[in-house]
Design an enzyme around this catalytic site. Structure first.
Site, PDB file in Angstrom:
ATOM      1  N   GLU A  84     -10.953  -2.841  -0.744  1.00 53.95           N
ATOM      2  CA  GLU A  84     -10.081  -3.444  -1.751  1.00 53.95           C
ATOM      3  C   GLU A  84     -10.849  -3.884  -2.997  1.00 53.95           C
ATOM      4  O   GLU A  84     -10.303  -3.834  -4.105  1.00 53.95           O
ATOM      5  CB  GLU A  84      -9.357  -4.665  -1.154  1.00 53.95           C
ATOM      6  CG  GLU A  84      -8.558  -4.405   0.106  1.00 53.95           C
ATOM      7  CD  GLU A  84      -7.281  -3.613  -0.142  1.00 53.95           C
ATOM      8  OE1 GLU A  84      -6.972  -3.344  -1.314  1.00 53.95           O
ATOM      9  OE2 GLU A  84      -6.623  -3.258   0.839  1.00 53.95           O
ATOM     10  N   TYR A 141       1.524   6.755  -6.941  1.00 52.66           N
ATOM     11  CA  TYR A 141       0.682   7.924  -7.209  1.00 52.66           C
ATOM     12  C   TYR A 141       1.525   9.199  -7.181  1.00 52.66           C
ATOM     13  O   TYR A 141       1.266  10.138  -7.948  1.00 52.66           O
ATOM     14  CB  TYR A 141      -0.443   8.014  -6.179  1.00 52.66           C
ATOM     15  CG  TYR A 141      -1.316   6.784  -6.133  1.00 52.66           C
ATOM     16  CD1 TYR A 141      -1.736   6.148  -7.297  1.00 52.66           C
ATOM     17  CD2 TYR A 141      -1.722   6.228  -4.908  1.00 52.66           C
ATOM     18  CE1 TYR A 141      -2.516   5.008  -7.250  1.00 52.66           C
ATOM     19  CE2 TYR A 141      -2.513   5.099  -4.864  1.00 52.66           C
ATOM     20  CZ  TYR A 141      -2.906   4.481  -6.030  1.00 52.66           C
ATOM     21  OH  TYR A 141      -3.681   3.362  -5.984  1.00 52.66           O
ATOM     22  N   GLU A 196      -3.759  -5.513  -5.479  1.00 52.06           N
ATOM     23  CA  GLU A 196      -5.055  -5.438  -4.796  1.00 52.06           C
ATOM     24  C   GLU A 196      -5.824  -6.762  -4.892  1.00 52.06           C
ATOM     25  O   GLU A 196      -6.633  -7.078  -4.021  1.00 52.06           O
ATOM     26  CB  GLU A 196      -5.904  -4.300  -5.365  1.00 52.06           C
ATOM     27  CG  GLU A 196      -5.290  -2.910  -5.221  1.00 52.06           C
ATOM     28  CD  GLU A 196      -5.053  -2.492  -3.781  1.00 52.06           C
ATOM     29  OE1 GLU A 196      -5.524  -3.184  -2.866  1.00 52.06           O
ATOM     30  OE2 GLU A 196      -4.390  -1.459  -3.577  1.00 52.06           O
ATOM     31  N   GLU A 252       0.840  -1.207   0.000  1.00 52.07           N
ATOM     32  CA  GLU A 252       0.000   0.000   0.000  1.00 52.07           C
ATOM     33  C   GLU A 252       0.876   1.257   0.000  1.00 52.07           C
ATOM     34  O   GLU A 252       0.571   2.244  -0.677  1.00 52.07           O
ATOM     35  CB  GLU A 252      -0.923   0.016   1.228  1.00 52.07           C
ATOM     36  CG  GLU A 252      -1.815  -1.203   1.410  1.00 52.07           C
ATOM     37  CD  GLU A 252      -2.906  -1.357   0.350  1.00 52.07           C
ATOM     38  OE1 GLU A 252      -2.888  -0.613  -0.654  1.00 52.07           O
ATOM     39  OE2 GLU A 252      -3.771  -2.226   0.529  1.00 52.07           O
TER      40      GLU A 252
END
Length: 351
Positions: free
Chosen positions: A194, A136, A228, A129
């Protein structure tokens, strides 16, 4: 089955980080409420699914810098105003969820899990994560004209803040009141996070790439979504294992609360999807968005033995083709083959 008495909920306690007095055997291990030594003896496993997922996650190791974002920087400038807004908002939402989940797993879930092979999974998940958060950051820094605006959106965009507050409250309730019931509900909340919220956000990027736009962003999202898939599997397997071992937890009231959690998630995510697309993104009408999210909700419920509540078919089956990890895809701008099958995990995420 009897209705749950909320006045008699059992408190769960954080595991000891060092427990030499424990004589717990492998067969006596529990997902929570156990008495582990805190040693990771991986030649002694109770839950084979956990060790298999652990090996898969290790094999899936990747790094955000593998994806060259140069072409997307040029593509972003050519997007419509609505496409740019949707891209920024979808990215801001993913940033929040991975940030929340990193802290939630380490501080709020794993301390109560007393099975060592599952502890390892959650630590690895938290690492992934945080890796997604770095991904990002690469996307934001490479593409967006105003990075601070995207990173501050969780504060300043009231639609996003409202959604985030709802997602976080389930985990906050666990932190404030760590009972067996709340821990189980947090597992369902993780399944929703998720398997619905993330999947819905990813679909926006795949929609752009289907139109030949932002192809490298979609490639980054594919790597993230492959992770994920395993994260979703962790919580679905925990729920299914608890159904076998602790049927007493699955009371009528718990089931009603879970169904309501899913209904609320569908409403929240459908409204969010409409907000970021504004009916101006080709291939994502309001009806398609809602049907897709209802389809995801049914799929997640069915995976843990709960009845479907919407009975919808997947209205955007081409998304599955975008994220088929059982092949190799080429990065057209680097002429490198991206191997999405290192861990050998298929895209079928109902384990």
């Amino acid at each position: 089955m009897q209705k749950e008495d909320n006045n008699k909920q059992t408190i769960v306690h954080r595991k000891c980080i060092y427990n030499p007095n424990s004589s717990e055997t492998v067969n006596e291990r529990k997902i929570f409420g156990g008495n582990p030594t805190a040693m990771f003896e991986l030649n002694k496993i109770k839950y084979d699914w956990a060790y298999n997922l652990w090996r898969t996650m290790l094999a899936n190791t990747w790094f955000p810098e593998e994806v060259n974002m140069n072409q997307d920087k040029r593509d972003y400038l050519a997007l419509t105003v609505q496409e740019k807004q949707g891209y920024d908002r979808a990215l801001a939402q993913l940033i929040f969820m991975d940030s929340l989940q990193t802290n939630n797993l380490i501080d709020n879930i794993n301390p109560y899990i007393t099975c060592p092979e599952i502890n390892l999974l959650l630590v690895r998940q938290a690492y992934e994560e945080s890796l997604h958060a770095q991904s990002y950051a690469v996307m934001v820094d490479s593409i967006s004209a105003n990075t601070e605006e995207i990173y501050d959106m969780w504060r300043n965009d009231m639609a996003l803040k409202s959604k985030n507050d709802y997602i976080a409250n389930v985990y906050i309730n666990l932190a404030n009141n760590p009972t067996e019931s709340n821990l189980l509900k947090a597992m369902f909340a993780n399944q929703i996070l998720e398997g619905i919220y993330f999947y819905s956000g990813f679909a926006y990027f795949y929609t752009l790439s289907r139109g030949g736009k932002m192809l490298n962003s979609s490639e980054m999202i594919r790597f993230i979504q492959r992770d994920e898939v395993t994260h979703l599997s962790i919580f679905q397997n925990m729920i299914c294992s608890l159904k076998q071992e602790r049927q007493d937890l699955f009371t009528d009231i718990l089931k009603e609360e879970v169904i309501e959690m899913f209904r609320q998630a569908v409403e929240i995510e459908s409204n969010w999807g409409e907000y970021i697309t504004q009916g101006q993104i080709l291939g994502l009408t309001s009806k398609i968005i809602r049907d897709y999210i209802e389809y995801l909700a049914d799929k997640r419920l069915n995976a843990v033995g709960f009845p479907r509540i919407y009975n919808k078919q997947n209205p955007i089956k081409w998304v599955d083709e975008q994220v088929n990890f059982n092949n190799q895809r080429t990065n057209f701008f680097e002429a490198k083959v991206r191997n999405y099958t290192k861990g050998g995990l298929a895209f079928d995420d109902d384990f």
